[in-house]
Design a protein around this motif. Sequence first.
Motif, PDB file in Angstrom:
ATOM      1  N   SER A 115       0.683  -1.072  -0.074  1.00 27.49           N
ATOM      2  CA  SER A 115      -0.041  -0.027   0.072  1.00 27.49           C
ATOM      3  C   SER A 115       0.906   1.503   0.086  1.00 27.49           C
ATOM      4  O   SER A 115       2.101   1.196   0.279  1.00 27.49           O
ATOM      5  N   TRP A 116       0.095   2.406  -0.235  1.00 26.71           N
ATOM      6  CA  TRP A 116       1.105   3.494  -0.303  1.00 26.71           C
ATOM      7  C   TRP A 116       1.775   3.923   1.155  1.00 26.71           C
ATOM      8  O   TRP A 116       1.298   3.601   2.070  1.00 26.71           O
ATOM      9  N   GLY A 117       2.915   4.266   1.013  1.00 26.39           N
ATOM     10  CA  GLY A 117       3.850   4.768   2.130  1.00 26.39           C
ATOM     11  C   GLY A 117       4.805   3.519   2.227  1.00 26.39           C
ATOM     12  O   GLY A 117       5.053   2.496   1.578  1.00 26.39           O
ATOM     13  N   LEU A 118       5.481   3.815   3.520  1.00 25.28           N
ATOM     14  CA  LEU A 118       6.559   2.650   3.717  1.00 25.28           C
ATOM     15  C   LEU A 118       6.002   1.840   5.110  1.00 25.28           C
ATOM     16  O   LEU A 118       5.487   2.339   6.021  1.00 25.28           O
ATOM     17  N   GLU A 119       6.431   0.479   5.092  1.00 28.20           N
ATOM     18  CA  GLU A 119       6.264  -0.347   6.279  1.00 28.20           C
ATOM     19  C   GLU A 119       7.463  -1.233   6.440  1.00 28.20           C
ATOM     20  O   GLU A 119       7.702  -1.804   5.501  1.00 28.20           O
ATOM     21  N   ASN A 120       8.233  -0.757   7.805  1.00 31.66           N
ATOM     22  CA  ASN A 120       9.358  -1.595   7.837  1.00 31.66           C
ATOM     23  C   ASN A 120      10.398  -1.213   6.607  1.00 31.66           C
ATOM     24  O   ASN A 120      11.283  -2.050   6.274  1.00 31.66           O
ATOM     25  N   GLY A 121      10.475  -0.011   6.027  1.00 30.27           N
ATOM     26  CA  GLY A 121      11.593   0.576   5.015  1.00 30.27           C
ATOM     27  C   GLY A 121      11.116   0.045   3.765  1.00 30.27           C
ATOM     28  O   GLY A 121      11.754   0.306   2.914  1.00 30.27           O
ATOM     29  N   THR A 240       4.465   7.647 -12.233  1.00 26.30           N
ATOM     30  CA  THR A 240       5.681   7.639 -11.950  1.00 26.30           C
ATOM     31  C   THR A 240       6.032   6.952 -10.491  1.00 26.30           C
ATOM     32  O   THR A 240       5.197   7.499  -9.564  1.00 26.30           O
ATOM     33  N   VAL A 241       6.093   5.666 -10.334  1.00 30.00           N
ATOM     34  CA  VAL A 241       6.253   4.883  -9.267  1.00 30.00           C
ATOM     35  C   VAL A 241       7.483   5.117  -8.241  1.00 30.00           C
ATOM     36  O   VAL A 241       8.492   4.796  -8.885  1.00 30.00           O
ATOM     37  N   HIS A 242       7.876   5.247  -7.100  1.00 33.01           N
ATOM     38  CA  HIS A 242       8.890   5.209  -6.274  1.00 33.01           C
ATOM     39  C   HIS A 242       8.807   3.893  -5.572  1.00 33.01           C
ATOM     40  O   HIS A 242       8.235   3.921  -4.321  1.00 33.01           O
ATOM     41  N   LEU A 243       9.510   3.009  -5.806  1.00 33.76           N
ATOM     42  CA  LEU A 243       9.453   1.611  -5.064  1.00 33.76           C
ATOM     43  C   LEU A 243      10.699   1.268  -4.091  1.00 33.76           C
ATOM     44  O   LEU A 243      11.574   1.349  -4.955  1.00 33.76           O
ATOM     45  N   PHE A 244      10.332   1.211  -3.069  1.00 38.10           N
ATOM     46  CA  PHE A 244      11.365   0.892  -1.795  1.00 38.10           C
ATOM     47  C   PHE A 244      11.173  -0.830  -1.626  1.00 38.10           C
ATOM     48  O   PHE A 244      10.277  -1.082  -1.159  1.00 38.10           O
ATOM     49  N   THR A 245      12.362  -1.381  -2.128  1.00 33.75           N
ATOM     50  CA  THR A 245      11.837  -2.992  -2.034  1.00 33.75           C
ATOM     51  C   THR A 245      13.438  -3.766  -1.895  1.00 33.75           C
ATOM     52  O   THR A 245      14.433  -3.188  -2.438  1.00 33.75           O
ATOM     53  N   ASP A 246      13.477  -4.900  -1.267  1.00 39.93           N
ATOM     54  CA  ASP A 246      14.671  -5.602  -1.430  1.00 39.93           C
ATOM     55  C   ASP A 246      14.719  -6.550  -2.584  1.00 39.93           C
ATOM     56  O   ASP A 246      15.753  -7.143  -2.821  1.00 39.93           O
ATOM     57  N   MET A 247      13.497  -6.481  -3.645  1.00 38.25           N
ATOM     58  CA  MET A 247      13.704  -7.115  -4.518  1.00 38.25           C
ATOM     59  C   MET A 247      14.458  -6.375  -5.725  1.00 38.25           C
ATOM     60  O   MET A 247      14.471  -5.202  -5.743  1.00 38.25           O
TER      61      MET A 247
END
Length: 507
Positions: A115-121, A240-247
Amino acid sequence: MNLNSIVIILLSSFTFTQIRVIVAADNNVIDRLKADVAYLSGPELAGRNVPGPYGDKTAHWVAGRFAEIGLTPAVGDSAFMQKVPLITGLLDTAETMIRYRSSQPQGKNITCLSSWGLENGQGFYIFPKRLAPMDTSCKALYCGHGIVSGDLERNDFRDVDGCAAVVSSGIGELTPREAGRFMFTPFKAAAADQAGAAMLVEVYPPLGKDMALPPRIQRKSGEVNLPLVDLPETAAGFPTVHLFTDMKAQDISGIDLKVVFKDMNQTRGFNVIAGLEGEIPEYIIVGAHYDHLGAVEGDEQNAYYHGADDNASGVAGLLEICRRWHERNRTGRGLIAVAFTAEEDGMLGSRWFVDHLPVPREAVTAMVNLDEIGRRGFANMRDVQKDIEPDPKYAGAYYSAASPKLRDILRSAVHRVDLNVELEPVNNFSHFGDAGPFHEAHIPTVQLFSGFHKDYHSPSDTIDKLDFEKMSSMVDLTSALLEVLTQAENAIEFNPGIRVEKPHIPH
């Protein structure tokens, strides 16, 4: 030197009739410019936000000035006002979601839902510019760091048509000079859009406990509870999507994106339009947006954005042009003067105006836009933070590359003013406000601009920082340009097949 009766002979692919340069009394001009900017950037209009009471008050003030000058309404009534329907709404961050999946060679498939925003980075941000819901699914193609450079013979967006362009954040192994404007996400997004991508997904590693969001994302995320403003039934913009992920970015094979809005309301703004008839039923449009950013949220010391340069200067210049044109013997084409609403929300007023012209489209010869004409500034944003002073006489004149005759027209005007004017052809006006919708409608377009400065979109854009001598010269430049445009004997063609290979992009 008395310029009132200079006759200019131009040798070019087209001819002009005799031209008389218009010069007003400098002291009177500067006094009027100061008075108009002082009111427009002052507390009575509190940032000129649209939609809202201060934006409405600004529109009615401009209409009153048009009436005082003696102009004629161009929209068929006595109020000069063209109603622009608007809608407002909020991004529903609880319902806005992204699903991304990988298909690794080892056969291990992973699907993540955020979902929108960050959870656990981890998580994502999207900041839509258009109030248009979206529910889309597409394949993803890894596009490196999203760099396009002819000098490096590199185009990371090859074969991306119809796919989500997934890029790694940053510039990789390149130096900032090599990456140029592609250090910045908006330019990556523009290149991906032009290549036919469905969206841009910029991938960042997860944020650690003590790590901060990139400044631009942090600033935009703080504005998510501010209403978006749009025209009704607008198509969704390029996401434009800013995606924070370990993938890993290169492992992402597909994207599902759902964007939802809430608290939708209907409202309106006003373009303010006046006509100055000429000898023939053809027109040059000259315009400037009057809206700005309104109140400063959570800052009592800086209660509102003054917008002295952006764009009280342009409106004051427009009014001075109207005064001069009303007093002259108008031969050739006429003028249509427009003060646009809702430029800061995506050129909504000018987009509506282009689709609802007060005259037939074929009667419009060209458009001249005035935006930020009052400061000593730089030709590009990169120099703003350097410890150097700008050329006090710099001015930018950007024009449609598809209309090369505009260069000859500008050349005939610029030597008549005490400015160092750089003529820059552009393939689009995506970074030039209200000039954009006219160029997109294949109307030959010119944008006049006095330069970038550090107070852009800041409460510190105040009247004390304006150079009114230079601003008066910018008005003289506009007058000279309009004089040539109204007197040009031949049509100004717009050929979208004519492009510049390396257009100037101010960044």
